[in-house]
Structure formats: C-alpha cells, structure tokens
Scaffold this motif. Structure first.
Motif, PDB file in Angstrom:
ATOM      1  N   MET A  94      31.790 -41.226 -61.509  1.00  0.00           N
ATOM      2  CA  MET A  94      31.921 -39.773 -61.401  1.00  0.00           C
ATOM      3  C   MET A  94      30.554 -39.128 -61.171  1.00  0.00           C
ATOM      4  SD  MET A  94      34.969 -38.618 -64.012  1.00  0.00           S
ATOM      5  CE  MET A  94      33.998 -38.823 -65.497  1.00  0.00           C
ATOM      6  N   MET A  95      29.536 -39.621 -61.864  1.00  0.00           N
ATOM      7  CA  MET A  95      28.192 -39.089 -61.664  1.00  0.00           C
ATOM      8  C   MET A  95      27.748 -39.289 -60.215  1.00  0.00           C
ATOM      9  SD  MET A  95      24.601 -40.293 -63.461  1.00  0.00           S
ATOM     10  CE  MET A  95      24.899 -39.559 -65.075  1.00  0.00           C
ATOM     11  N   ALA A  96      28.016 -40.480 -59.672  1.00  0.00           N
ATOM     12  CA  ALA A  96      27.630 -40.781 -58.291  1.00  0.00           C
ATOM     13  C   ALA A  96      28.376 -39.886 -57.309  1.00  0.00           C
ATOM     14  CB  ALA A  96      27.889 -42.252 -57.981  1.00  0.00           C
ATOM     15  N   ASP A 118      20.763 -35.092 -64.446  1.00  0.00           N
ATOM     16  CA  ASP A 118      19.617 -36.004 -64.474  1.00  0.00           C
ATOM     17  C   ASP A 118      20.182 -37.419 -64.450  1.00  0.00           C
ATOM     18  OD1 ASP A 118      17.410 -37.563 -64.930  1.00  0.00           O
ATOM     19  OD2 ASP A 118      16.828 -36.606 -66.825  1.00  0.00           O
ATOM     20  N   ASP A 119      20.187 -38.032 -63.272  1.00  0.00           N
ATOM     21  CA  ASP A 119      20.827 -39.342 -63.161  1.00  0.00           C
ATOM     22  C   ASP A 119      19.954 -40.497 -63.660  1.00  0.00           C
ATOM     23  OD1 ASP A 119      19.040 -39.997 -61.062  1.00  0.00           O
ATOM     24  OD2 ASP A 119      20.415 -39.252 -59.543  1.00  0.00           O
ATOM     25  N   GLN A 171      25.335 -43.106 -70.474  1.00  0.00           N
ATOM     26  CA  GLN A 171      24.848 -41.822 -69.982  1.00  0.00           C
ATOM     27  C   GLN A 171      24.670 -40.855 -71.143  1.00  0.00           C
ATOM     28  OE1 GLN A 171      27.854 -43.076 -69.064  1.00  0.00           O
ATOM     29  NE2 GLN A 171      27.717 -43.659 -66.909  1.00  0.00           N
ATOM     30  N   LYS A 172      23.607 -40.100 -71.096  1.00  0.00           N
ATOM     31  CA  LYS A 172      23.514 -38.964 -71.999  1.00  0.00           C
ATOM     32  C   LYS A 172      24.509 -37.903 -71.504  1.00  0.00           C
ATOM     33  CE  LYS A 172      18.718 -39.814 -73.337  1.00  0.00           C
ATOM     34  NZ  LYS A 172      17.319 -39.291 -73.367  1.00  0.00           N
ATOM     35  N   ASP A 221      27.335 -29.179 -61.579  1.00  0.00           N
ATOM     36  CA  ASP A 221      27.325 -27.800 -62.071  1.00  0.00           C
ATOM     37  C   ASP A 221      25.965 -27.206 -61.698  1.00  0.00           C
ATOM     38  OD1 ASP A 221      27.119 -25.447 -63.484  1.00  0.00           O
ATOM     39  OD2 ASP A 221      27.966 -26.258 -65.342  1.00  0.00           O
ATOM     40  N   PRO A 222      25.914 -26.212 -60.813  1.00  0.00           N
ATOM     41  CA  PRO A 222      24.615 -25.681 -60.363  1.00  0.00           C
ATOM     42  C   PRO A 222      23.757 -25.131 -61.508  1.00  0.00           C
ATOM     43  CG  PRO A 222      26.429 -24.252 -59.662  1.00  0.00           C
ATOM     44  CD  PRO A 222      27.048 -25.504 -60.193  1.00  0.00           C
ATOM     45  N   LYS A 223      24.409 -24.733 -62.595  1.00  0.00           N
ATOM     46  CA  LYS A 223      23.640 -24.211 -63.722  1.00  0.00           C
ATOM     47  C   LYS A 223      23.079 -25.329 -64.600  1.00  0.00           C
ATOM     48  CE  LYS A 223      26.359 -19.941 -64.021  1.00  0.00           C
ATOM     49  NZ  LYS A 223      27.257 -19.114 -64.889  1.00  0.00           N
TER      50      LYS A 223
END
Length: 498
Positions: free
Chosen positions: A305-307, A461-462, A473-474, A455-457
């Motif tokens: 999902m992060m990718a 940090d990958d 993941q944090k 989320d633009p806000k």
C-alpha cells in the motif's frame, strides 16, 4: 611409599595437562589460519546491531561477502545475488543449521520453536508436516476465506481509512488463525487473546534472533546464575501457557469431524493416531506458524500500500490491467491470478524495494566452506542480507528505482528473477505459497477498489521503519479514493465469494 604413589599421579597429571596444551595450541593455530582466510570486513563486534544501509555500504566497500570477528566469534554477511545463489542455495546443506540460542531457543522456545531449531529429528518432523500443509495444492482450500477477509478490509477502510494498518493486521490475523486453528468466528485485534499475546511476544522473540540481543547467548552459563533472565523466563512461561491453552481450547473443534479443515485439526488427528508429535510439540509447532505468518503478512501488505501511494504511475498500470481483465462488475478472485501479472509484479517489486526481513535470518555454517579463496569457518553465524541482495546492481539495475517491469518478460509474463524474499535453500519459508496467495488477493482487491494516495498534509517517509528481523513501518497516512460508487462497491464486496 607416599612418593611412589604420588609420582605416577603427577606424571599422569603432567601428561594430561601437556595434552590439553597441545590440543589447545593446535586448535588455536587452526582457528588463526581460518580467520586469516576470512572475507574482508570492517572492524566491529559480530554481536552488534547494524542498520541495513550501513551493511549495504560495507558490501560496496569490502565486497559481496564480508565478515566481522571477535575472538572465536565470526559473523559472515552475504550481500550479493550471485554469492547468495552459489552459497545459500547451491551449497544450502552447509548453511541449513541455526545458531544455538539460549534466550530465544531454550528459554523462550523450550527447544521447540520451529524457526530456531537446529538440524535434528524434531526439525525434520516439523518441516515434513509444514510442507504437507503448505504445498501449493493444500493452500487452495483457504481461497474462499482469504477472499472474504480481503473484501472485509475494503469495507473496514470505507468506514475508517485512518486505521489502515490495523485493518491489515486484522486481515492477517483472521487468515492465520483460520488456516492454523480453523477459527471462523470474527477476529478482533483488541479482544482476541491470541492476537493480544502475539502483540506482546512477537517483538520479544524477533529481538532474540538479532546478534548480541542477550549476553546469555555468548555466555551460556549465565542462565544458571540466580536472578539472571528472570524476565525472559516469565515470558517463556507466559508463552508456554498461552500455546498449550490455545491448543486445548480448540481441541474439541479440531477433533470433531464437523469442524473446519485446518492445520491444527490434521496435526492433532495424526498425533492421536500416529504419535508424530507430543502435545507440547504440537502446541509450539502451531504457535510458531501463527507467529511467523501473522507478523510478516501484515508488514508486506502495508508495504504494498505504501508503494502504491508513493508510485502512482505504477499503480495506474495495475489499475488498467485490473479493469481490462476483471472489469468493474465483480471484484478480483483467485481465478484471475495468472492473468493479473501486473499485480504480481507490483507485489514482487514492493517486497524487493522494502524487504520485510532486511537482515535475513541467521544460519550456522556446519563445516568449513571455501569460496573464492576465502574461508567461512564451521560455527560461523551467516546472514543472507536481503536489503543488500535486493539492491545488487548487476541483477537489479537502478536498484533504488521502483520498477515492477523488471519482473516481467517480453511477453508480459512473470520471469524467473529471484529476490529471495522468502529466504534461501533448505530454510526457505515453509508458508511462502500461502503467503503469496494472501498478498495477491489483498493487493488485487485493494487496488481494484481504491486509488491509494499520499495524504498531502502528511507525506510518507518511506524510510521510517522500526529496525528488526521483521522491519515494521512506523505509522503513516494514506488516502483511499474509491474507484466506483461507494454503495455499489459495498454491494459487490458484500456478496458471496463462492
């Protein structure tokens, strides 16, 4: 008279002492000779904890295989694809053993934790049972349940997108407990006693695998020192009580002909009928499978999902194939597996990009192994470092670039490239077939349902991972944009999966 008795005794003592000195000197010289042939490496404690990027820097500086030593203790790290293939795959028998760990293996695992077992009869019996239950055909039995749980993730995300990491943990816990114990009732992270236990114990067990985590692994006599390891022993007792209790809790269901198919049901039946495992062996075998599968699966899906959020152009390619093959009137199923090569490639690249297990799992060299003029001595602890191997520029050009196309051949089919995400040789993860099916159905369903965005806000940090044998993941933020009308999406995902 006394002198006559004393003289032979002194002669014998002198002979024994001289023999000990000779043996010690021969051993010392052999050790020195072997250590002179060690692969190069930086100065450092072989029991130290080193971040993956530092190890990658050492690999670039010193070569594809490096070593650290202190006294007789040797740590060897393999950091390139060719060397991992030649040593851990083709000479895998020499590295199939595990280092003996007093903390993780003896105290926490009672000598029965699957992942930590050295080569022995118990390991052979455990592996035989695991291969039987996780071979490709055997895992098909759980496809319908996995599909249902993946669809539940989408419904959860529609209600509470901010808790995406918790929803993935629930998916992983549901699949794991269903497959291992036959648990079909809803699984809740905050109330299920087993998952609460895993939340406490998985970091403890994984921490015990890291070099230098506990002094008792360097100095085994410490386990007999009064007061030492009191917390370790308490954790071990808690683990034993939980595993035995959970197995007994489900025993009536497991042994009932009407109960659902599961690993536990078959193992307990075979234990009763054939005596393959003792009761404690059964409990620890099942518990080891749960602990490994639950943690690694949820980390892997969160990485996917992060990718997707970090690389929207590649997510769009997956969307296009999903729309062309699956369409918008029904969600993906396992019947689409072979056709959804872009989904498979995206998963493989995500696992390469941010390995679930960046350090690798420790091995023990069972004999001296000579490679390119260097010696990996018997007894050395050996790691195949997934982070560095997955960044071998000879095999993965532009390794820092996220590129799922590297996994596809000219006809768009999955090629035979390997990143060893599930380990090497004889100690490859026994549950890899089930894990890949979990990752596929979760990723395909998520990407069919949503466009996953940063989320633009709160940009991602990958690089923000908690270091460990499994790198978590944090907390990070995602936005989920439904790819069709929400009510229609809910209706499709709430229908029976067949």
């Amino acid at each position: 008279m006394f002198d006559l008795i004393q003289r032979p005794f002194l002669q014998l003592a002198s002979l024994v002492l001289a023999s000990i000195v000779v043996v010690y000197e021969i051993d010392r010289r052999q050790t020195r000779r072997k250590h002179a042939l060690l692969p190069p490496g930086p100065p450092g404690d072989p029991h130290g904890k080193y971040p993956p990027r530092l190890i990658a820097k050492w690999i670039e500086e010193y070569g594809p295989i490096i070593s650290l030593k202190q006294g007789r203790d040797v740590l060897v790290i393999i950091g390139r694809h060719h060397e991992a293939t030649q040593l851990l795959e083709k000479q895998g028998a020499c590295f199939a053993d595990r280092p003996h760990t007093v903390a993780g293996g003896d105290i926490l695992g009672r000598g029965m934790r699957f992942m930590l077992l050295s080569t022995c009869d118990r390991l052979r019996r455990f592996r035989k049972a695991a291969h039987l239950h996780f071979q490709p055909k055997a895992t098909l039995a759980y496809d319908a349940d996995q599909t249902l749980y993946a669809r539940n993730v989408i419904l959860d995300l529609l209600e509470d997108p901010d808790s995406h990491q918790l929803h993935i943990k629930r998916f992983s816990g549901s699949v794991t407990l269903r497959v291992i114990y036959g648990k079909t009732t809803p699984t809740h992270l905050t109330t299920d006693p087993y998952l609460l236990h895993l939340k406490r114990m998985v970091p403890v067990v994984q921490g015990a695998l890291l070099p230098g985590a506990y002094k008792v692994d360097q100095y085994p006599f410490l386990r007999y020192v009064p007061g030492y390891g009191r917390q370790l022993k308490r954790w071990g007792e808690e683990e034993d009580e939980m595993l035995m209790g959970y197995m007994n809790q489900y025993k009536s269901q497991i042994t009932s002909d009407s109960g659902p198919h599961s690993v536990a049901k078959d193992i307990v039946t075979r234990t009763v009928n054939e005596g393959n495992f003792t009761g404690p062996e059964t409990a620890y075998f099942l518990g080891s499978l749960v602990g490994a599968a639950f943690d690694t699966t949820q980390v892997a899906i969160s990485t996917i999902m992060m990718a997707a959020a970090r690389f929207p152009e590649h997510q769009a390619v997956v969307h296009a194939q999903l729309d062309a093959i699956v369409g918008r009137d029904a969600a993906p199923t396992f019947a689409d597996w072979d056709s959804l090569t872009e989904v498979q490639a995206f998963i493989l690249e995500a696992l390469r990009w941010r390995p679930v297990n960046p350090f690798g799992a420790p091995r023990r060299a069972s004999k001296d192994v000579i490679w390119n003029g260097y010696c990996i001595p018997a007894g050395a602890t050996v790691f195949g470092n997934h982070w560095s191997i997955a960044r071998d520029p000879e095999v993965f050009p532009e390794p820092e670039k996220f590129n799922p196309k590297r996994w596809l051949d000219s006809d768009g089919r999955i090629n035979d490239l390997k990143a060893f995400s599930f380990g090497f040789g004889r100690r490859t993860c026994v549950g890899s077939n089930l894990a890949l099916r979990s990752l596929y159905i979760a990723a395909a369903t998520l990407l069919w349902s949503f466009t996953i965005c940063e989320d633009p806000k709160r940009p991602i940090d990958d690089t923000a991972f908690v270091p460990g044998i499994v790198s978590h993941q944090k907390p990070f933020s995602l936005a989920f944009e439904p790819r069709l009308d929400v009510e229609i999406l809910k209706e499709i995902l709430s229908s029976k999966t067949g």
